[in-house]
Design an enzyme around this catalytic site. Structure first.
Site, PDB file in Angstrom:
ATOM      1  N   GLY A  74      18.477  85.096 -14.532  1.00  0.00           N
ATOM      2  CA  GLY A  74      16.932  84.583 -14.524  1.00  0.00           C
ATOM      3  C   GLY A  74      16.892  83.772 -13.095  1.00  0.00           C
ATOM      4  O   GLY A  74      15.500  83.773 -12.743  1.00  0.00           O
ATOM      5  N   ASP A  96      29.176  73.429 -15.286  1.00  0.00           N
ATOM      6  CA  ASP A  96      28.803  74.602 -15.689  1.00  0.00           C
ATOM      7  C   ASP A  96      30.246  75.579 -15.663  1.00  0.00           C
ATOM      8  O   ASP A  96      29.988  76.775 -15.317  1.00  0.00           O
ATOM      9  CB  ASP A  96      27.748  75.233 -15.230  1.00  0.00           C
ATOM     10  N   GLY A 137      17.612  85.138 -10.204  1.00  0.00           N
ATOM     11  CA  GLY A 137      17.395  86.399  -9.077  1.00  0.00           C
ATOM     12  C   GLY A 137      18.481  87.514  -9.128  1.00  0.00           C
ATOM     13  O   GLY A 137      19.010  87.652 -10.066  1.00  0.00           O
ATOM     14  N   LYS A 180      23.395  86.160  -2.502  1.00  0.00           N
ATOM     15  CA  LYS A 180      22.954  85.728  -3.575  1.00  0.00           C
ATOM     16  C   LYS A 180      21.428  85.251  -3.493  1.00  0.00           C
ATOM     17  O   LYS A 180      21.285  84.360  -2.381  1.00  0.00           O
ATOM     18  CB  LYS A 180      23.672  84.346  -4.116  1.00  0.00           C
TER      19      LYS A 180
END
Length: 525
Positions: free
Chosen positions: A232, A346, A234, A250
């Site tokens: 989501g 995360d 990229g 990235k």
């Protein structure tokens, strides 16, 4: 890198840049988190609770002058580091101060950050302690000693002529600007002639600033055939720079301010972090809404594809164990060995990348947050991935380093079982997710059945895996105080010790579909 001013801080460990010219499609390389970061600033400041007991005016003036000297001296040192002590005789007080800027940045940028630090710290006066932290610099003063006397630097010579006439200061400043401008022009022309592929601008991040056009060329105009992964946020592309170095680029799609802040947060954090188990930032590019990160290329992609993806069953036990140890050491560095505690928030299998020799590196620092040393936790809006997120954080926004510990425990269970944490137990129709299934097998003393069926383990390896399952359950306990620190986890993993007779508290089971919470505990012998 910041100076190790605490005696227990260990030096940063460098790591090699793995290069590989192979192309592979990594479907889950850099998955997008399921929630948005709250975009909090990475700048922190705090003041002590105690005020000077003597004359507040004299104390404030003396410490203000001391901090002013620290501000002016720091950018003038070779390593942008100052530690100094000042005796305030009239107040019968001793003040300790320390400051440092990130390595490799321009002294002018260091001076700008130190001016901000000075302004924040003087707001604390007449209190006897103040701290300031930014990704570019750090500063602190206190009446309590927090470094050794032999670590001090004589700043008197650095400050000679500092308090000269106003006219001399103005002339010197103008001359310095002109000289700096000429140096930048000459250096830029030299770099452009030597290597048109990149420009090495000493920006706040201290890393290479690539031009957007050069990265566009290196990825073949961000072509479909070079895509390593999508999400989501990229896309991530394989790129070849300098005609030989393979990297990952990235590319972020910036749709609102929070995403831009997340990008900047990631750049600031990982540009100052170097560890063999943390993905290295090689460079960056920012041109309008085009935001790019240049990262190490990890030949084997993300861990999840080896657990339940296209490469399922190809990791042997020793490789899985080394991956577990690597993730743990990376988290120890974030929590304990940096100058301030960083919470990744995360940690999940798709954010663990594997090199060509299967060494684990933690990636994706877009959601990372800072936790001041004097705070047990940070209250914040939830941002992470359900299934990996600790219950106190997912439900109440209570964030601490133990949130990473919990997520790490879940990842251990995934590595050992070869199953995703949100997969329901297939043995019977129930709402048991992976953690609850592991706990119930542990209660029955048959958690050997939890081990991935694709593994062919000998008796020693089975016993080893069972002990690590217990460590994973220890990491996921509730309440938070029951969970070990990551430093303790590394010791347990390396020693291969059994938990033995211990009060293991039942985890809090969060069922993501209906967000039901099941809490309980029992004594396990």
């Amino acid at each position: 890198m910041f100076h190790a001013y605490h005696h227990h801080r260990r030096a940063f460990v460098g790591h090699s840049h793995h290069r590989n010219s192979r192309y592979e499609a990594f479907d889950d390389f850099y998955n997008n988190p399921n929630a948005t970061a709250d975009g909090a600033s990475t700048q922190l400041s705090s003041c002590g609770n105690v005020s000077a007991s003597e004359s507040l005016t004299n104390y404030t003036q003396s410490v203000d002058e001391f901090l002013s000297d620290i501000r002016d001296a720091t950018p003038k040192t070779s390593n942008l580091y100052v530690a100094s002590i000042k005796q305030i005789a009239s107040e019968n007080a001793t003040v300790y101060a320390i400051a440092q800027c990130a390595e490799n940045i321009n002294p002018a940028f260091c001076g700008t950050c130190m001016s901000t630090a000075y302004n924040k710290l003087t707001e604390c006066l007449p209190r006897t302690e103040g701290r300031f932290f930014d990704m570019v610099c750090f500063a602190r003063y206190s009446e309590t000693p927090f470094f050794n006397v032999n670590q001090t630097i004589d700043i008197a010579n650095l400050l000679k002529g500092q308090h000269s006439s106003k006219l001399a200061t103005i002339v010197g400043a103008i001359g310095g600007v002109v000289l700096l401008f000429l140096i930048i022009v000459v250096w830029s022309l030299y770099r452009r002639q030597k290597n048109s592929k990149k420009t090495e601008q000493e920006d706040l991040k201290g890393t290479l600033n690539y031009s957007y056009k050069d990265l566009q060329l290196a990825t073949n105009n961000f072509s479909e055939e070079n895509i390593l992964g999508k999400g989501g946020f990229g896309e991530v592309f394989k790129a070849i720079i300098d005609d030989k170095n393979v990297v990952a680029v990235k590319k972020l799609e910036i749709r609102h301010a929070k995403e831009k802040e997340e990008y900047e947060n990631e750049v600031k954090l990982i540009s100052n972090i170097h560890h063999r188990n943390l993905l290295r930032l090689l460079g960056w590019s920012r041109e309008g809404s085009n935001l790019l990160l240049v990262l190490e290329y990890m030949a084997n992609g993300s861990l999840d594809r080896f657990l339940w993806g296209s490469k399922r069953g190809t990791l042997d036990w020793n490789q899985r164990y080394e991956i577990i140890i690597g993730i743990a050491k990376g988290l120890v560095h974030l929590h304990n060995e940096f100058h301030i505690k960083i919470i990744h928030r995360d940690i999940k299998s798709s954010n663990i990348l594997l090199s060509d020799d299967f060494k684990a590196k933690i990636a994706d620092f877009g959601l990372a947050r800072l936790q001041p040393d004097d705070e047990t936790h940070v209250d914040t809006k939830f941002a992470g991935t359900l299934g990996y997120a600790a219950p106190e954080y997912a439900r109440h926004g209570v964030l601490s380093d133990k949130v990473d510990t919990y997520s790490f425990g879940i990842v251990i269970l995934e590595i050992i079982s070869g199953r995703k944490c949100t997969d329901m137990n297939s043995e019977r129709p129930s709402m048991e997710y992976l953690l609850e299934h592991a706990w119930k097998l542990y209660e029955k003393k048959v958690h050997i059945k939890f081990i991935d069926e694709t593994l062919d383990l000998n008796q020693y390896e089975q016993e080893h895996a069972v002990k690590i399952i217990e460590i994973a359950l220890l990491c996921t306990q509730s309440p938070v105080s029951k969970r070990p620190t990551m430093s303790d986890v590394v010791l347990m993993l390396q020693d291969g010790q059994s938990l033995g007779e211990r009060n293991l508290t039942r985890p809090t089971f969060v069922h993501n579909q209906d967000r039901r919470i099941h809490i309980g505990s029992r004594k396990v012998i």
